[in-house]
Design a protein around this motif. Sequence first.
Motif, PDB file in Angstrom:
ATOM      1  N   GLN A  91       0.834  -1.343   0.068  1.00  0.00           N
ATOM      2  CA  GLN A  91       0.003  -0.059  -0.171  1.00  0.00           C
ATOM      3  C   GLN A  91       0.824   1.231  -0.054  1.00  0.00           C
ATOM      4  O   GLN A  91       2.053   1.446   0.570  1.00  0.00           O
ATOM      5  CB  GLN A  91      -0.830   0.074   1.203  1.00  0.00           C
ATOM      6  CG  GLN A  91      -1.668  -1.251   1.218  1.00  0.00           C
ATOM      7  CD  GLN A  91      -2.803  -1.076   0.410  1.00  0.00           C
ATOM      8  OE1 GLN A  91      -3.465  -0.242   0.023  1.00  0.00           O
ATOM      9  NE2 GLN A  91      -3.208  -2.267  -0.337  1.00  0.00           N
ATOM     10  N   ARG A 107      -2.051  11.708  10.615  1.00  0.00           N
ATOM     11  CA  ARG A 107      -2.443  10.284  10.287  1.00  0.00           C
ATOM     12  C   ARG A 107      -1.464   9.571   9.081  1.00  0.00           C
ATOM     13  O   ARG A 107      -1.048  10.108   8.249  1.00  0.00           O
ATOM     14  CB  ARG A 107      -3.759  10.468   9.467  1.00  0.00           C
ATOM     15  CG  ARG A 107      -4.320   8.994   9.101  1.00  0.00           C
ATOM     16  CD  ARG A 107      -6.030   9.275   8.854  1.00  0.00           C
ATOM     17  NE  ARG A 107      -6.237   8.081   8.219  1.00  0.00           N
ATOM     18  CZ  ARG A 107      -6.084   7.427   7.015  1.00  0.00           C
ATOM     19  NH1 ARG A 107      -5.246   8.562   6.088  1.00  0.00           N
ATOM     20  NH2 ARG A 107      -6.181   6.459   6.345  1.00  0.00           N
ATOM     21  N   ALA A 112      -0.684   6.220   7.202  1.00  0.00           N
ATOM     22  CA  ALA A 112      -1.128   4.961   6.688  1.00  0.00           C
ATOM     23  C   ALA A 112      -0.562   4.334   5.556  1.00  0.00           C
ATOM     24  O   ALA A 112       0.514   4.917   4.937  1.00  0.00           O
ATOM     25  CB  ALA A 112      -2.611   5.302   6.308  1.00  0.00           C
ATOM     26  N   GLY A 113      -0.616   3.137   5.300  1.00  0.00           N
ATOM     27  CA  GLY A 113      -0.151   2.290   4.161  1.00  0.00           C
ATOM     28  C   GLY A 113       1.373   1.816   4.725  1.00  0.00           C
ATOM     29  O   GLY A 113       1.479   1.635   6.031  1.00  0.00           O
ATOM     30  N   ASP A 114       1.983   1.312   3.688  1.00  0.00           N
ATOM     31  CA  ASP A 114       3.397   0.734   4.144  1.00  0.00           C
ATOM     32  C   ASP A 114       4.555   1.703   4.062  1.00  0.00           C
ATOM     33  O   ASP A 114       4.866   2.155   3.033  1.00  0.00           O
ATOM     34  CB  ASP A 114       3.681  -0.451   3.141  1.00  0.00           C
ATOM     35  CG  ASP A 114       2.783  -1.762   3.489  1.00  0.00           C
ATOM     36  OD1 ASP A 114       2.254  -1.656   4.476  1.00  0.00           O
ATOM     37  OD2 ASP A 114       2.323  -2.306   2.361  1.00  0.00           O
ATOM     38  N   ASP A 134      -2.076   9.223  14.382  1.00  0.00           N
ATOM     39  CA  ASP A 134      -3.086   8.201  14.272  1.00  0.00           C
ATOM     40  C   ASP A 134      -2.648   7.285  13.342  1.00  0.00           C
ATOM     41  O   ASP A 134      -2.242   7.428  12.132  1.00  0.00           O
ATOM     42  CB  ASP A 134      -4.348   8.859  13.365  1.00  0.00           C
ATOM     43  CG  ASP A 134      -5.285   7.934  13.046  1.00  0.00           C
ATOM     44  OD1 ASP A 134      -5.179   6.656  13.388  1.00  0.00           O
ATOM     45  OD2 ASP A 134      -6.371   8.417  12.504  1.00  0.00           O
ATOM     46  N   THR A 135      -2.502   5.921  13.630  1.00  0.00           N
ATOM     47  CA  THR A 135      -1.846   4.879  12.838  1.00  0.00           C
ATOM     48  C   THR A 135      -2.745   3.507  12.677  1.00  0.00           C
ATOM     49  O   THR A 135      -2.280   2.550  12.545  1.00  0.00           O
ATOM     50  CB  THR A 135      -0.530   4.550  13.635  1.00  0.00           C
ATOM     51  OG1 THR A 135      -0.761   3.883  14.875  1.00  0.00           O
ATOM     52  CG2 THR A 135       0.522   5.244  13.673  1.00  0.00           C
ATOM     53  N   ALA A 136      -3.847   3.743  12.805  1.00  0.00           N
ATOM     54  CA  ALA A 136      -4.988   2.791  12.775  1.00  0.00           C
ATOM     55  C   ALA A 136      -4.734   2.063  11.343  1.00  0.00           C
ATOM     56  O   ALA A 136      -4.961   0.647  11.201  1.00  0.00           O
ATOM     57  CB  ALA A 136      -6.350   3.361  12.761  1.00  0.00           C
ATOM     58  N   ASP A 137      -4.197   2.730  10.100  1.00  0.00           N
ATOM     59  CA  ASP A 137      -4.343   2.068   8.908  1.00  0.00           C
ATOM     60  C   ASP A 137      -2.734   1.918   8.471  1.00  0.00           C
ATOM     61  O   ASP A 137      -2.340   1.789   7.122  1.00  0.00           O
ATOM     62  CB  ASP A 137      -5.106   3.009   7.871  1.00  0.00           C
ATOM     63  CG  ASP A 137      -6.531   3.255   8.249  1.00  0.00           C
ATOM     64  OD1 ASP A 137      -7.048   2.214   8.723  1.00  0.00           O
ATOM     65  OD2 ASP A 137      -7.171   4.284   7.970  1.00  0.00           O
ATOM     66  N   LEU A 138      -1.729   1.951   9.553  1.00  0.00           N
ATOM     67  CA  LEU A 138      -0.600   1.700   9.059  1.00  0.00           C
ATOM     68  C   LEU A 138      -0.399   0.161   8.756  1.00  0.00           C
ATOM     69  O   LEU A 138      -0.707  -0.684   9.434  1.00  0.00           O
ATOM     70  CB  LEU A 138       0.278   2.298  10.319  1.00  0.00           C
ATOM     71  CG  LEU A 138       1.747   2.185  10.267  1.00  0.00           C
ATOM     72  CD1 LEU A 138       2.242   3.365   9.241  1.00  0.00           C
ATOM     73  CD2 LEU A 138       2.472   2.575  11.519  1.00  0.00           C
ATOM     74  N   GLY A 139       0.401   0.042   7.824  1.00  0.00           N
ATOM     75  CA  GLY A 139       0.649  -1.097   7.193  1.00  0.00           C
ATOM     76  C   GLY A 139       2.159  -1.493   8.022  1.00  0.00           C
ATOM     77  O   GLY A 139       2.323  -1.412   9.088  1.00  0.00           O
TER      78      GLY A 139
END
Lengths: 260, 376
Positions: B3, B20, B22-24, B52-57
């Motif tokens: 991602q 925020r 997110a991703g890789d 905010d690391t909820a969508d962190l890969g």
Amino acid sequence: MADEAHIAVTHLTMAFDDYVVQRDLDFSVRRGEVFIVMGGSGCGKTTLLKHMIGLKPPVEGDVLYDGKSFWTVDEEERDKVKRRFGVLFQGGALWSSMTLAENVGLPLRLYTALGEQEIRDIAAYKLALVGLAGFEDYTPGEISGGMKKRAGLARAMALDPEILYFDEPSAGLDPLSARLLDELILELRDTLGTTLVVVTHELASIFAIGDTAVFLDADAKTQLAVGNPRELRDASPDPRVRRFLTRGETDGKALPAGVN
Amino acid sequence: MRQPATLDLRQTDDGVLRVRLAGDWLLAGTLPSTRDALDRIGHEPRRHLVFDTADLGRWDTALLTTLLTIRREAERAGISVSDEHLPEGARQLMRLAATVKEPEGARRHEVHRGVVEEVGQATLGIWAALLDFVRFIGVCVQSVSRLVRGRASYQRSDFLVAIQEAGVESLPIVSLISFLIGMIFAFVGARQLEQFGAGIYVADLVAVAMVREMAPIMTAIIMAGRTGAAYAAGLGTMKVNEEIDALSSMGVNPIDFLVLPRLVALVVMMPLLTLYGSLLGILGGALVSLIMLDVSLVQYVAQTAGSMGLSSLLGGLFKAFVYGALVAMAGCQQGMACGGSAMAVGQATTRAVVMGIVLVIVSAALLTVIYINLDI
């Protein structure tokens, strides 16, 4: 995942011309563990490391990475595998014409698409991680031996390799730096899942960080034991291994205080 | 599947700035630019920042350096940073990076110097290098005087090895170059002198030029590139290896032990090599003359023998002696003054060769003027 052999050394025989250093080495390193190569001085620990990282071809046997041969493939394939690991050499082996930041930055410059500022930030972070914050613009000639070693470590870690090879990482470091290094090794294993192969004879480090260890013996010219260092210390059938791991103080007697 | 890594800032009503991620975030991938985010943080009215690391890969160092950059910028702007939502490992690695504080005064600041200052510094550098060399000559003279009084501690075998390396092993290259130089002189001379019917004087030309000037200078230049460089590299590497410190700590004078055998070896061998070089040069000249001109070998030898006196020969040998001393001292001085790294050894070697050649040529000019005034 944990039981997968990340690196496997199979029937490895190492020799300088006719002089055999070690024969029939056979062990495997699991993904994400701290693997110790130990043994007395001159038993071939560093030579083994050189075989594992591709500097010296074996006389017999092979090294497997994820089950794939490392020594029977051509040079180009081997170079690809080499990019997956970082190596800390005994004396640091820093390039003396470059500053510390450039030393750490070179692998990033060669193998990533990162910009100059990002490379500089990463180099600064890696140097901070080994306790060298603020020394980015020094050249290796201007810093002490222990600092060179730590800078070499920062360089080995530059690309966040999946495997890190350390040759005598704590030799020449003060106790506090050595401890910090052990902590760092464990942290790399736990957070990034790095597989670490550490050549050392520092008992404190061996027990603090080692998951598995192989013991090489100079007289027998082969490995005497493979296993968890604490278990080897307490229950190895071979007295030579127990003697080494207890500094020759016990032979099955009570352990000296503070070793644990 | 990877991602793409993204970074964006969100303001919430509770006065908190949310970063925020997110991703890789991987070194091998491409990373979003942090400049805009950093700019905004710098002008941010809110006093608190959370991640905010909820969508962190997946992540590696790429994430950590970004986090550290953001935190540094926020702290500079007086914003408090909370790292509670970060992955545990990232927090630990950030903590480790901050364990050893930066020592005060360690950081370097770039110094910009103007052209005038650069030129001035470089000039002072030349003067300082000259003083260093003169000082080293003094040190060598003291060492030689200890040798004469039998008080210098050195190993005979070192001296013999130095003689072999500087002398015997130089013979092939000295032979080749001297022979060719002799031939070249004869070629040029024969063309010119033949026009006046004075072809036989080629013998004088070659002999005088070789013995008085060319053999000493050419041999010295060969020695600067061969032996002077070897001295500088050898001693420099010993310096890097702390071998010279080890000698000093045993109470052995490193100048006596290391420099003296090399210096004496080259000073002894240079006149001999020069003599040999002159001879080969004359042979080369003879070969060309016999082929190109109408002279016999006997004539040529007789003409050569009558071309100069003993003073010319001794003058040439004295030059060789001086050049040998200069080349050896330039090599040894640069080696002993070498810095502590592999690069420094290379630089010392370069300087030794350049310095050796410059000293040889300058002293050649001086000696020639002196000889002319003394009628040698």
